[in-house]
Design a protein around this motif. Structure first.
Motif, short mmCIF file in Angstrom:
data_model
loop_
_atom_site.label_atom_id
_atom_site.label_comp_id
_atom_site.label_asym_id
_atom_site.label_seq_id
_atom_site.Cartn_x
_atom_site.Cartn_y
_atom_site.Cartn_z
N HIS A 73 1.29 -1.07 0.02
CA HIS A 73 0.52 -0.32 0.07
C HIS A 73 0.94 0.98 -0.84
O HIS A 73 2.39 1.11 0.13
CB HIS A 73 -0.35 0.25 1.28
CG HIS A 73 -2.29 -0.73 1.25
ND1 HIS A 73 -2.50 -2.63 1.60
CD2 HIS A 73 -3.05 -0.86 0.15
CE1 HIS A 73 -3.10 -2.52 1.27
NE2 HIS A 73 -4.25 -1.49 0.36
N LEU A 74 0.45 2.40 -0.90
CA LEU A 74 0.86 3.62 -0.91
C LEU A 74 0.62 4.49 0.59
O LEU A 74 -0.65 4.54 0.78
CB LEU A 74 0.78 4.24 -2.56
CG LEU A 74 1.59 3.01 -3.72
CD1 LEU A 74 0.45 3.84 -4.85
CD2 LEU A 74 2.67 3.38 -3.52
N PHE A 75 1.32 5.62 0.73
CA PHE A 75 1.65 6.50 1.22
C PHE A 75 1.50 8.14 0.85
O PHE A 75 3.28 7.70 -0.22
CB PHE A 75 2.13 6.27 2.81
CG PHE A 75 1.69 5.78 3.96
CD1 PHE A 75 0.91 5.69 4.98
CD2 PHE A 75 1.69 4.15 3.29
CE1 PHE A 75 0.69 4.50 5.32
CE2 PHE A 75 1.96 3.10 4.21
CZ PHE A 75 1.22 3.03 5.10
N SER A 76 1.92 8.69 0.72
CA SER A 76 2.45 10.20 0.07
C SER A 76 3.09 10.55 1.29
O SER A 76 3.30 10.89 2.45
CB SER A 76 1.41 11.10 0.55
OG SER A 76 1.74 12.40 0.18
N THR A 230 5.71 3.47 -1.33
CA THR A 230 5.73 2.08 0.05
C THR A 230 6.94 2.61 0.78
O THR A 230 7.96 3.43 0.05
CB THR A 230 5.57 1.09 -0.43
OG1 THR A 230 6.69 0.54 -1.43
CG2 THR A 230 4.90 0.40 -1.32
N PRO A 231 6.89 2.35 1.99
CA PRO A 231 8.06 2.48 2.70
C PRO A 231 9.43 1.58 1.81
O PRO A 231 10.24 2.32 2.85
CB PRO A 231 7.03 1.72 3.91
CG PRO A 231 6.17 1.89 4.44
CD PRO A 231 5.39 1.58 2.96
N LEU A 232 9.11 0.70 1.86
CA LEU A 232 10.25 -0.08 1.28
C LEU A 232 11.15 0.58 -0.09
O LEU A 232 11.90 0.89 0.38
CB LEU A 232 10.16 -1.66 0.88
CG LEU A 232 10.59 -2.29 0.73
CD1 LEU A 232 12.10 -3.00 1.66
CD2 LEU A 232 10.51 -3.97 -0.03
N ASP A 233 9.77 1.13 -0.87
CA ASP A 233 10.08 2.40 -1.89
C ASP A 233 11.13 3.28 -0.98
O ASP A 233 12.44 3.38 -1.47
CB ASP A 233 9.03 2.72 -2.66
CG ASP A 233 8.76 2.43 -3.15
OD1 ASP A 233 8.85 0.84 -3.71
OD2 ASP A 233 7.53 2.08 -3.63
N LEU A 234 11.12 3.82 -0.22
CA LEU A 234 12.02 4.45 0.71
C LEU A 234 13.00 4.66 1.29
O LEU A 234 13.89 4.57 1.11
CB LEU A 234 10.75 5.90 1.64
CG LEU A 234 9.99 6.76 1.58
CD1 LEU A 234 9.93 7.83 2.69
CD2 LEU A 234 11.18 8.03 0.89
N LEU A 311 9.02 5.00 8.45
CA LEU A 311 7.80 5.15 9.25
C LEU A 311 7.65 5.96 8.53
O LEU A 311 7.24 6.70 8.52
CB LEU A 311 7.88 5.30 10.89
CG LEU A 311 9.22 4.77 11.89
CD1 LEU A 311 9.50 5.83 12.99
CD2 LEU A 311 8.78 3.52 11.90
N MET A 312 5.99 5.17 8.13
CA MET A 312 4.47 5.62 7.34
C MET A 312 3.81 5.55 7.86
O MET A 312 3.23 4.41 8.39
CB MET A 312 5.06 5.70 6.19
CG MET A 312 6.31 5.69 5.51
SD MET A 312 5.52 5.17 3.56
CE MET A 312 5.26 6.95 2.97
#
Length: 356
Positions: A73-76, A230-234, A311-312
């Motif tokens: 799941h994606l976050f801003s 995603t947090p993994l993307d960051l 952390l998101m």
């Protein structure tokens, strides 16, 4: 006005090598109580180099709590996402496609006359004097440009500090002018794909909203700003920054010290959040947080342990992220032994004046 970097004795560290016993910490067991007590709704990633030490999603992706939150799941990322436009500009500078002292009017059409004095360095450091954004649902890049056209400067460029998202939009437009691509295409090919950020995307139209975006963000369609990860993307992005895939260490070195107008001595000169040094001026960690408006993000990189913490959340409670970060940092300090660290490699600041 040409800004001068007030160089610190910043020392950049190579990624350390750790003994196997240093990887045995039960991260989740130590923070699980905080997660449940605070009502945290989000995803946590802790990693070191290419190793993922914790990757946990808690809660729901939708407002009515029917869709379990997953790692995909994606976050801003909020203000953390500003780093993408910062890196984009720095990449083009490295290729001699622009100079930091160039006027933004050289690359962006239809700006008011007062904007001619604003340089690329100013928009990277939030010293441009551009006004605040007037937010509305579905605000677009065109709306942002119209606001600049109708606005008045907050101060003479280079004489003050105002943290405004209009600087970020202008960065994206400069990238488009130089490359002939949309910023969405540029960031996808030159950052997302390079860093193997498999889920990240830049939205430019309302119709592009992904079903995997977690509820709670503010709807926008702005170049350089409407980005979801995603947090993994960051986590992958952070690794790509420091392994040389996106920028050189020399560029990162120049992006940190120099801020003298924000009133925060550890704020990074370019838009990378804040950095921390020890009594000898050696770089210990850097950190960036962001919000939009119920989505909250913290990206923390400890250069002593090598740990990266992402952390998101979407529960609207930013203080929870700082409680989790504090506990995770404490665990790091307990588990790392001096014998596990590779010798540091110092990179001394360049003794010239400007960031160009």
């Amino acid at each position: 006005m040409k800004l001068f970097l007030l160089f610190l004795n910043v020392v950049f560290l190579t990624l350390p090598v750790y003994a196997k016993e240093a990887l045995s910490t039960d991260y989740w067991g130590n923070i699980e109580e905080i997660v449940h007590e605070t009502g945290f709704n989000g995803t946590i990633v802790v990693g070191r180099g290419e190793q993922i030490l914790l990757h946990k999603s808690v809660g729901y992706a939708d407002a009515v709590k029917t869709i379990p939150l997953t790692a995909n799941h994606l976050f801003s990322p909020g203000s953390v996402g500003k780093e993408f436009t910062t890196v984009s500009i720095m990449q083009l500078a490295a290729k001699n496609k622009l100079k930091y002292q160039d006027s933004i009017a050289r690359y962006v059409d239809a700006l008011p006359a007062w904007a001619n004095k604003i340089t690329i360095e100013h928009i990277l450091t939030h010293t441009s004097g551009l006004p605040d954004v007037k937010w509305k649902k579905g605000i677009s890049t065109a709306d942002a440009i119209h606001q600049i056209q109708q606005g008045t400067p907050a101060f003479e460029p280079g004489t003050g500090y105002k943290y405004t998202n209009l600087n970020v939009v202008v960065r994206a437009l400069i990238v488009e002018s130089i490359t002939g691509k949309s910023y969405a295409d540029y960031v996808d090919s030159s950052i997302f794909k390079v860093a193997d950020m498999t889920h990240a995307f830049h939205q430019t139209e309302n119709e592009q909203v992904s079903k995997t975006v977690v509820s709670g963000d503010f709807p926008t369609n702005m170049a350089g700003l409407t980005i979801y990860v995603t947090p993994l993307d960051l986590f992958k992005f952070e690794n790509a920054l420091w392994n040389g895939s996106l920028l050189s260490a020399e560029q990162l070195k120049q992006a940190l010290p120099g801020d003298s107008l924000s009133g925060q001595t550890n704020r990074a000169y370019f838009d990378f959040g804040k950095f921390f040094v020890d009594d000898n001026g050696s770089l210990v960690s850097w950190e960036h947080d962001g919000s939009n408006p119920s989505h909250h993000t913290i990206k923390h990189h400890d250069f002593i342990s090598g740990n990266v913490i992402i952390l998101m959340s979407s529960d609207g409670n930013k203080s929870t992220l700082y409680k989790l970060l504090s506990e995770l940092k404490a665990l790091t300090s307990e588990e790392i032994k001096p014998t596990n660290l590779r010798a540091n490699k110092a990179i001394q600041p360049t003794a010239n004046a400007s960031a160009d």
